[in-house]
Design an enzyme around this catalytic site. Sequence first.
Site, PDB file in Angstrom:
ATOM      1  N   GLY A  42       0.819  -1.212   0.000  1.00 32.11           N
ATOM      2  CA  GLY A  42       0.000   0.000   0.000  1.00 32.11           C
ATOM      3  C   GLY A  42       0.851   1.260   0.000  1.00 32.11           C
ATOM      4  O   GLY A  42       0.552   2.240  -0.677  1.00 32.11           O
ATOM      5  N   ARG A  80       7.331   1.882   1.159  1.00 29.87           N
ATOM      6  CA  ARG A  80       7.610   0.447   1.256  1.00 29.87           C
ATOM      7  C   ARG A  80       7.994  -0.099  -0.127  1.00 29.87           C
ATOM      8  O   ARG A  80       8.880  -0.947  -0.245  1.00 29.87           O
ATOM      9  CB  ARG A  80       6.386  -0.279   1.793  1.00 29.87           C
ATOM     10  CG  ARG A  80       6.660  -1.708   2.068  1.00 29.87           C
ATOM     11  CD  ARG A  80       5.906  -2.202   3.268  1.00 29.87           C
ATOM     12  NE  ARG A  80       6.638  -1.976   4.496  1.00 29.87           N
ATOM     13  CZ  ARG A  80       6.346  -2.534   5.650  1.00 29.87           C
ATOM     14  NH1 ARG A  80       5.324  -3.347   5.733  1.00 29.87           N
ATOM     15  NH2 ARG A  80       7.053  -2.289   6.721  1.00 29.87           N
ATOM     16  N   ARG A 127       2.096  11.298  -8.346  1.00 27.36           N
ATOM     17  CA  ARG A 127       1.542  11.401  -6.983  1.00 27.36           C
ATOM     18  C   ARG A 127       2.403  10.690  -5.933  1.00 27.36           C
ATOM     19  O   ARG A 127       1.888  10.233  -4.909  1.00 27.36           O
ATOM     20  CB  ARG A 127       0.129  10.814  -6.910  1.00 27.36           C
ATOM     21  CG  ARG A 127      -0.900  11.627  -7.640  1.00 27.36           C
ATOM     22  CD  ARG A 127      -2.250  10.950  -7.632  1.00 27.36           C
ATOM     23  NE  ARG A 127      -3.173  11.768  -8.389  1.00 27.36           N
ATOM     24  CZ  ARG A 127      -4.224  12.390  -7.866  1.00 27.36           C
ATOM     25  NH1 ARG A 127      -4.512  12.264  -6.598  1.00 27.36           N
ATOM     26  NH2 ARG A 127      -5.009  13.114  -8.638  1.00 27.36           N
ATOM     27  N   ARG A 152      -0.855  -8.315  -4.115  1.00 25.31           N
ATOM     28  CA  ARG A 152      -0.885  -7.331  -3.027  1.00 25.31           C
ATOM     29  C   ARG A 152      -0.117  -7.903  -1.847  1.00 25.31           C
ATOM     30  O   ARG A 152      -0.300  -9.079  -1.497  1.00 25.31           O
ATOM     31  CB  ARG A 152      -2.333  -7.039  -2.643  1.00 25.31           C
ATOM     32  CG  ARG A 152      -2.498  -6.455  -1.264  1.00 25.31           C
ATOM     33  CD  ARG A 152      -3.800  -5.753  -1.030  1.00 25.31           C
ATOM     34  NE  ARG A 152      -4.077  -5.579   0.381  1.00 25.31           N
ATOM     35  CZ  ARG A 152      -3.412  -4.763   1.215  1.00 25.31           C
ATOM     36  NH1 ARG A 152      -2.419  -4.013   0.760  1.00 25.31           N
ATOM     37  NH2 ARG A 152      -3.728  -4.677   2.490  1.00 25.31           N
ATOM     38  N   SER A 205      -0.770  -5.419   5.197  1.00 21.11           N
ATOM     39  CA  SER A 205      -1.050  -5.805   6.574  1.00 21.11           C
ATOM     40  C   SER A 205      -2.550  -5.926   6.771  1.00 21.11           C
ATOM     41  O   SER A 205      -3.337  -5.415   5.967  1.00 21.11           O
ATOM     42  CB  SER A 205      -0.464  -4.781   7.546  1.00 21.11           C
ATOM     43  OG  SER A 205      -1.114  -3.545   7.356  1.00 21.11           O
ATOM     44  N   ASP A 239      -2.137  -6.424  13.725  1.00 17.85           N
ATOM     45  CA  ASP A 239      -2.849  -6.175  14.981  1.00 17.85           C
ATOM     46  C   ASP A 239      -4.002  -7.163  15.095  1.00 17.85           C
ATOM     47  O   ASP A 239      -4.456  -7.705  14.084  1.00 17.85           O
ATOM     48  CB  ASP A 239      -3.341  -4.726  15.068  1.00 17.85           C
ATOM     49  CG  ASP A 239      -4.043  -4.259  13.809  1.00 17.85           C
ATOM     50  OD1 ASP A 239      -3.391  -4.235  12.739  1.00 17.85           O
ATOM     51  OD2 ASP A 239      -5.232  -3.951  13.869  1.00 17.85           O
ATOM     52  N   ARG A 271       7.327  -6.906  13.468  1.00 16.25           N
ATOM     53  CA  ARG A 271       6.745  -6.633  12.142  1.00 16.25           C
ATOM     54  C   ARG A 271       7.791  -6.848  11.058  1.00 16.25           C
ATOM     55  O   ARG A 271       7.497  -7.321   9.977  1.00 16.25           O
ATOM     56  CB  ARG A 271       6.203  -5.203  12.078  1.00 16.25           C
ATOM     57  CG  ARG A 271       4.779  -5.095  12.591  1.00 16.25           C
ATOM     58  CD  ARG A 271       4.120  -3.821  12.089  1.00 16.25           C
ATOM     59  NE  ARG A 271       4.791  -2.615  12.563  1.00 16.25           N
ATOM     60  CZ  ARG A 271       4.588  -2.049  13.741  1.00 16.25           C
ATOM     61  NH1 ARG A 271       3.721  -2.570  14.571  1.00 16.25           N
ATOM     62  NH2 ARG A 271       5.217  -0.959  14.083  1.00 16.25           N
TER      63      ARG A 271
HETATM   64  N1  HPA Z   1      -8.645  -2.748   9.351  1.00 14.82           N
HETATM   65  C1  HPA Z   1      -8.376  -2.529   8.066  1.00 14.82           C
HETATM   66  N2  HPA Z   1      -7.168  -2.632   7.549  1.00 14.82           N
HETATM   67  C2  HPA Z   1      -6.154  -2.989   8.360  1.00 14.82           C
HETATM   68  C3  HPA Z   1      -6.368  -3.223   9.708  1.00 14.82           C
HETATM   69  C4  HPA Z   1      -7.683  -3.104  10.219  1.00 14.82           C
HETATM   70  O1  HPA Z   1      -7.936  -3.293  11.418  1.00 14.82           O
HETATM   71  N3  HPA Z   1      -5.162  -3.534  10.261  1.00 14.82           N
HETATM   72  C5  HPA Z   1      -4.256  -3.488   9.264  1.00 14.82           C
HETATM   73  N4  HPA Z   1      -4.853  -3.153   8.108  1.00 14.82           N
END
Ligand code: HPA
Length: 242
Positions: free
Chosen positions: A24, A28, A47, A91, A94, A208, A221
């Site tokens: 994304g 990165r 951009r 893709r 995370s 997370d 990570r």
């Molecule tokens: N929601 C959406 N996208 C994410 C999240 C989440 O909790 N954590 C990492 N990417």
Amino acid sequence: MASYPTPHIDAAPGDFAKTVLMPGDPLRAKFIAETYLTDAKLVNNVRGIHGYTGMYKDTRVSVMASGMGMPSIGIYSWELYNIFGVENIMRIGSAGSLSEKVRVRDLVFGMAASTNSNYASQFGLPGTLAPTADYDMLKTAVAQAKAIGARYHVGNILSSDTFYDDDPAANSKWQKMGVLCIEMEAAALYMNAARAGKRALALLTISDHLVTGEATTAAERQTSFTQMMEVALETARALGHI
Ligand code: HPA
């Protein structure tokens, strides 16, 4: 039919490899190109969406950022597939876990991507589409994860239009249906691949945990990111011959 350069990608078709890895975050993408590719050339920077093409071992690979959310990955993946001749988009991102079985740092392969987005409405389907990963890419990538001994899961993920959702019960409803984790891009990528007759896969690391509240440290990570990159690059290499 649009032609190149597009409003979003200032490049020519030959500038991209057959397989594009899409994190994304533009920084990165830059980090991946500088760390893992040799002879990496910047092929787009409209951009600040860094796009690079270089060599990973014997295979030409591109890496370009998608930005956040389905409208953003929708634009970039549509142009890569339909204007720039790209065949495979992976893709790499995370996600937040919805499952007790899926722990922080685990890898998740999105076999299917459920969504709360209206992205599919453009196709005017007389029913509900199930956006899915390409089986060859999935099979190849899972074999790589197995080979390096990574902890991984394969299943249904949720591509959400909201990071901050107003409905506190939304997560538990998806969880009840066995959805493994939440991210924000895969469903649009899978739909664009289907419409273009191309391939896509989302490979995620859990950053997370939305049920237990567990989070990762920066060092942790990094380890799971390294595993994800190894899987992604070796999959690109294997696909180079498909
Ligand atoms: N929601 C959406 N996208 C994410 C999240 C989440 O909790 N954590 C990492 N990417």
